[in-house]
Design a protein around this motif. Sequence first.
Motif, PDB file in Angstrom:
ATOM      1  N   CYS A 283     -60.512  17.141 -12.664  1.00 25.50           N
ATOM      2  CA  CYS A 283     -60.494  18.541 -12.744  1.00 25.50           C
ATOM      3  C   CYS A 283     -60.484  18.997 -14.153  1.00 25.50           C
ATOM      4  N   GLY A 284     -59.653  18.255 -14.987  1.00 25.88           N
ATOM      5  CA  GLY A 284     -59.834  18.412 -16.481  1.00 25.88           C
ATOM      6  C   GLY A 284     -59.038  19.738 -16.888  1.00 25.88           C
ATOM      7  N   GLY A 285     -58.287  20.486 -15.829  1.00 26.41           N
ATOM      8  CA  GLY A 285     -57.595  21.662 -16.156  1.00 26.41           C
ATOM      9  C   GLY A 285     -56.292  21.483 -16.870  1.00 26.41           C
ATOM     10  N   CYS A 286     -55.630  20.353 -16.983  1.00 26.86           N
ATOM     11  CA  CYS A 286     -54.726  19.870 -17.764  1.00 26.86           C
ATOM     12  C   CYS A 286     -54.545  18.468 -18.144  1.00 26.86           C
ATOM     13  N   ASN A 288     -53.013  16.171 -16.730  1.00 27.96           N
ATOM     14  CA  ASN A 288     -52.903  15.272 -15.552  1.00 27.96           C
ATOM     15  C   ASN A 288     -54.251  14.771 -15.185  1.00 27.96           C
ATOM     16  N   SER A 289     -55.374  15.218 -15.494  1.00 29.73           N
ATOM     17  CA  SER A 289     -56.473  14.719 -15.392  1.00 29.73           C
ATOM     18  C   SER A 289     -57.064  14.345 -13.825  1.00 29.73           C
ATOM     19  N   CYS A 290     -56.608  15.293 -13.031  1.00 30.82           N
ATOM     20  CA  CYS A 290     -56.593  14.910 -11.494  1.00 30.82           C
ATOM     21  C   CYS A 290     -58.040  14.374 -11.013  1.00 30.82           C
ATOM     22  N   ASN A 307     -55.977  16.787  -5.953  1.00 31.71           N
ATOM     23  CA  ASN A 307     -55.645  17.766  -7.015  1.00 31.71           C
ATOM     24  C   ASN A 307     -53.988  17.961  -6.995  1.00 31.71           C
ATOM     25  N   LYS A 308     -53.296  17.944  -8.068  1.00 35.54           N
ATOM     26  CA  LYS A 308     -51.914  18.132  -8.080  1.00 35.54           C
ATOM     27  C   LYS A 308     -51.526  19.863  -7.991  1.00 35.54           C
ATOM     28  N   CYS A 309     -52.218  20.466  -8.108  1.00 36.65           N
ATOM     29  CA  CYS A 309     -51.902  21.975  -8.077  1.00 36.65           C
ATOM     30  C   CYS A 309     -53.140  22.664  -7.737  1.00 36.65           C
ATOM     31  N   ARG A 311     -54.888  25.218  -9.074  1.00 31.94           N
ATOM     32  CA  ARG A 311     -55.961  25.343  -9.904  1.00 31.94           C
ATOM     33  C   ARG A 311     -57.084  24.373  -9.582  1.00 31.94           C
ATOM     34  N   GLY A 312     -56.756  23.024  -9.250  1.00 30.05           N
ATOM     35  CA  GLY A 312     -57.623  22.223  -8.857  1.00 30.05           C
ATOM     36  C   GLY A 312     -58.692  22.584  -7.810  1.00 30.05           C
TER      37      GLY A 312
END
Length: 320
Positions: A283-286, A288-290, A307-309, A311-312
């Motif tokens: 994901c790379g959105g934060c 956490n790099s899910c 994904n943990k949220c 946004r993923g």
Amino acid sequence: MKKAYLGIDIGSISTKGVIINENRDVLASSYIWTEGNPVNAVKNLLKNMREDFDENKYSIVSVGTTGSARKLIGVVTGASVVKNEITAHAIGTTDKYPDVRTIFEIGGQDSKIILIDGGIVSDYAMNTLCAAGTGSFLSSQAKRLGVEVADFGEIALTSDNPTPIAARCTVFAESDLVHKAQMGHSKKDIIAGLCKAVVTNYLNNVCKGKKIVSPVVFQGGVSKNTGVKRAFEEAIGAQVLVDDYGHLAGAYGVAIIAKKSGAEKNFSFDITDVDFVTRGVNCGGCANSCEIICVYRSGELIDSWGNKCERGNTAVKTRF
Ligand code: SF4
């Protein structure tokens, strides 16, 4: 049309499938190797079972999946239920053995114990780290000895004097086996010793701290090995039950769960002709790099997870 229910147990080593009718009779079943490709394995599994399944008489109205790739295969098959292995095995076993108190399960790469009290799971433990208590250990030693692993059980039963093999881990066991062979121990005694080593390792590691209560049912691919069954009986001083469908208990259990769920969705064997692709994307959105697993059917994204949220989800739909 009569109703039928499909259960699939997809593990890293083997893939099992069972189709049952309303009375929970097995109409078709299959057991094949996963070979690192769960989607292909399930397609082959379905092709095998289709040969024995009467599509003019029965229609599969619900699918259940279990095992390590249960979510992926649940999406591919449009499953009504997706359950963990412990629940699936417990349901599959208590259906046949209502009084069961202990389930030993030894598969290709992992092993577990499930304790049942009053028909429900009271405790369990799994071992996915040490291969010495699993089927892959026996397979590799069979290769080393030039014997088919399927013949291990019968050969072990001919031994009156099993060779003691260090069972702590695969590496120790292997070097001990070479040493014992050089010392002149016979093949049958070494094979019986290996069966005992698997049992010792399993009881010391997986069952550590667990109270083993009869009736005991032994399942998983290794339950077909009569040498290991006998070693279990000698070690615990009680009868160990094994049945023809023991290696399919998870698939059978999840088929029953699918039936009981009442959630009906028509299933078609035609999915064996559909192109499914899975892709792991970051994901790379934060920070956490899910790692998000995406499943595509004929090029179209049909599901994703990891994904943990939320946004993923957006990232998967817009960027990948
Ligand atoms: S899914 Fe959410 S938590 Fe995970 S990397 Fe993306 S933004 Fe971060």
